[in-house]
Design a protein around this motif. Structure first.
Motif, mmCIF file in Angstrom:
data_model
loop_
_atom_site.group_PDB
_atom_site.id
_atom_site.type_symbol
_atom_site.label_atom_id
_atom_site.label_comp_id
_atom_site.label_asym_id
_atom_site.label_seq_id
_atom_site.Cartn_x
_atom_site.Cartn_y
_atom_site.Cartn_z
ATOM 1 N N PHE A 1 0.851 -1.192 0.000
ATOM 2 C CA PHE A 1 0.000 0.000 0.000
ATOM 3 C C PHE A 1 0.888 1.245 0.000
ATOM 4 O O PHE A 1 1.104 1.870 1.047
ATOM 5 N N PRO A 2 1.410 1.624 -1.152
ATOM 6 C CA PRO A 2 2.338 2.764 -1.184
ATOM 7 C C PRO A 2 1.676 4.113 -0.933
ATOM 8 O O PRO A 2 2.367 5.059 -0.538
ATOM 9 N N LEU A 3 0.368 4.248 -1.151
ATOM 10 C CA LEU A 3 -0.261 5.568 -1.048
ATOM 11 C C LEU A 3 -0.171 6.159 0.362
ATOM 12 O O LEU A 3 0.311 7.293 0.525
ATOM 13 N N PRO A 4 -0.621 5.468 1.411
ATOM 14 C CA PRO A 4 -0.481 6.067 2.743
ATOM 15 C C PRO A 4 0.973 6.173 3.177
ATOM 16 O O PRO A 4 1.342 7.109 3.904
ATOM 17 N N TYR A 5 1.785 5.233 2.723
ATOM 18 C CA TYR A 5 3.197 5.265 3.114
ATOM 19 C C TYR A 5 3.899 6.492 2.536
ATOM 20 O O TYR A 5 4.582 7.236 3.260
ATOM 21 N N GLU A 6 3.728 6.723 1.252
ATOM 22 C CA GLU A 6 4.419 7.856 0.632
ATOM 23 C C GLU A 6 3.848 9.191 1.093
ATOM 24 O O GLU A 6 4.579 10.187 1.183
ATOM 25 N N LEU A 7 2.558 9.217 1.437
ATOM 26 C CA LEU A 7 1.985 10.419 2.045
ATOM 27 C C LEU A 7 2.657 10.689 3.388
ATOM 28 O O LEU A 7 3.013 11.833 3.706
ATOM 29 N N GLY A 8 2.845 9.633 4.175
ATOM 30 C CA GLY A 8 3.522 9.790 5.461
ATOM 31 C C GLY A 8 4.952 10.266 5.306
ATOM 32 O O GLY A 8 5.433 11.102 6.086
ATOM 33 N N LEU A 9 5.655 9.753 4.295
ATOM 34 C CA LEU A 9 7.025 10.209 4.048
ATOM 35 C C LEU A 9 7.055 11.695 3.699
ATOM 36 O O LEU A 9 7.933 12.439 4.163
ATOM 37 N N ARG A 10 6.101 12.134 2.867
ATOM 38 C CA ARG A 10 6.065 13.559 2.499
ATOM 39 C C ARG A 10 5.827 14.429 3.723
ATOM 40 O O ARG A 10 6.429 15.509 3.864
ATOM 41 N N ARG A 11 4.967 13.974 4.614
ATOM 42 C CA ARG A 11 4.697 14.779 5.810
ATOM 43 C C ARG A 11 5.894 14.789 6.754
ATOM 44 O O ARG A 11 6.143 15.803 7.427
ATOM 45 N N LEU A 12 6.626 13.688 6.826
ATOM 46 C CA LEU A 12 7.860 13.701 7.617
ATOM 47 C C LEU A 12 8.787 14.805 7.121
ATOM 48 O O LEU A 12 9.417 15.519 7.910
ATOM 49 N N GLN A 13 8.881 14.939 5.796
ATOM 50 C CA GLN A 13 9.755 15.946 5.198
ATOM 51 C C GLN A 13 9.148 17.344 5.293
ATOM 52 O O GLN A 13 9.786 18.284 5.777
ATOM 53 N N ASP A 14 7.897 17.489 4.856
ATOM 54 C CA ASP A 14 7.312 18.821 4.712
ATOM 55 C C ASP A 14 6.854 19.420 6.043
ATOM 56 O O ASP A 14 7.004 20.623 6.272
ATOM 57 N N ASP A 15 6.272 18.595 6.916
ATOM 58 C CA ASP A 15 5.713 19.108 8.168
ATOM 59 C C ASP A 15 6.700 19.048 9.330
ATOM 60 O O ASP A 15 6.625 19.873 10.246
ATOM 61 N N PHE A 16 7.597 18.057 9.303
ATOM 62 C CA PHE A 16 8.529 17.886 10.422
ATOM 63 C C PHE A 16 9.978 18.179 10.033
ATOM 64 O O PHE A 16 10.846 18.232 10.899
ATOM 65 N N GLY A 17 10.238 18.343 8.756
ATOM 66 C CA GLY A 17 11.580 18.710 8.314
ATOM 67 C C GLY A 17 12.607 17.610 8.431
ATOM 68 O O GLY A 17 13.813 17.888 8.486
ATOM 69 N N LEU A 18 12.175 16.348 8.455
ATOM 70 C CA LEU A 18 13.094 15.223 8.608
ATOM 71 C C LEU A 18 13.277 14.496 7.282
ATOM 72 O O LEU A 18 12.340 14.371 6.488
ATOM 73 N N LYS A 19 14.482 14.005 7.055
ATOM 74 C CA LYS A 19 14.812 13.305 5.818
ATOM 75 C C LYS A 19 14.714 11.797 6.057
ATOM 76 O O LYS A 19 15.506 11.226 6.808
ATOM 77 N N ALA A 20 13.737 11.169 5.426
ATOM 78 C CA ALA A 20 13.501 9.740 5.626
ATOM 79 C C ALA A 20 14.544 8.907 4.887
ATOM 80 O O ALA A 20 14.875 9.184 3.732
ATOM 81 N N VAL A 21 15.044 7.885 5.573
ATOM 82 C CA VAL A 21 16.000 6.945 4.988
ATOM 83 C C VAL A 21 15.400 5.546 5.088
ATOM 84 O O VAL A 21 15.101 5.069 6.184
ATOM 85 N N GLU A 22 15.192 4.900 3.940
ATOM 86 C CA GLU A 22 14.633 3.556 3.923
ATOM 87 C C GLU A 22 15.741 2.506 3.933
ATOM 88 O O GLU A 22 16.894 2.789 3.611
#
Length: 233
Positions: free
Chosen positions: A29-50
């Motif tokens: 289910f990439p849709l909620p996952y990638e939305l969450g990644l964008r919010r980590l970056q845009d709302d919290f300013g964190l760079k996600a590392v998979e």
């Protein structure tokens, strides 16, 4: 019980590991996952590392443990958050290196099946945070829940006391994660009735312990991670 370590908090701009120690549902289910990644970056300013198993369903316990070790040992990673829960993280625990994790403590965020790792870290004397999920909390359709955003922001970046407040509304009906239309609007909610306290006529203080009760029951049956009662006194 060793004195707990409170790992240093990340700052906006830092790198945060996104792991799937339980289930590789980001690959399904990439849709909620990638939305969450964008919010980590845009709302919290964190760079996600998979990591290799972040989007891999059916990854072996050994492979998931290897990702946990890699994330904790990497000095450029300042915190670890889980993608979602699952139902077999208990099988990962025997493959974890307690000394490695304690030598490289990081703030860890997760709930549900991640209770396993939270208790493992607690037994190693590392403070963790029961909450935070890329797919569920951060990937919520429509918008972040304000209570989720405020409490996660405090846990990620702040220190000291934080007062939790009861939610005014709740919902337990979700749309289909494979449908893009699900994410156009917030989920339906209904008024919440506030908190219900067990033994609410007395005040107790101390270091918190616990998590998902179902997962704790599995740990008790498997005789893993739950220490003798006197260890928590």
């Amino acid at each position: 019980m060793e004195l707990p370590l409170c790992p240093a908090k990340p700052r906006p701009g830092d790198r945060i590991a996104v792991l799937s120690p339980s289930s590789g549902l980001p690959g399904v289910f990439p849709l909620p996952y990638e939305l969450g990644l964008r919010r980590l970056q845009d709302d919290f300013g964190l760079k996600a590392v998979e990591y290799p198993t972040t989007r891999t369903m059916g990854a072996s316990p050994e492979a998931r443990a290897a990702d946990i070790h890699a994330a904790f040992a990497d000095p450029d990673i300042k915190a670890v958050i889980t993608s979602i829960g699952g139902e077999d993280q208990l099988t990962v625990l025997p493959h974890l290196d307690r000394d490695l994790l304690r030598a490289h403590p990081k703030p860890f965020f997760g709930y549900s099946d991640n209770t396993n790792l939270l208790l493992f870290l607690r037994n190693a004397g590392i403070v963790g945070y029961h909450g935070g999920s890329v797919m569920v909390g951060l990937g919520r359709p429509g918008a972040l829940n304000p209570l989720t955003e405020a409490s996660l922001r405090a846990a990620l970046f702040a220190s000291g006391e934080y007062e939790l407040t009861p939610a005014g509304a709740f919902g337990d009906v979700d749309g289909r994660w494979e449908d893009p239309g699900t994410f156009d609007a917030e989920p339906e909610t209904e008024p919440a009735g506030g908190w219900i306290w067990h033994n609410g006529d007395r005040v107790v203080d101390g270091i918190s312990w616990g998590g998902n009760l179902e997962v704790i029951s599995w740990l008790l049956m498997a005789d893993r991670a739950v220490l003798p009662v006197e260890s928590y006194a």
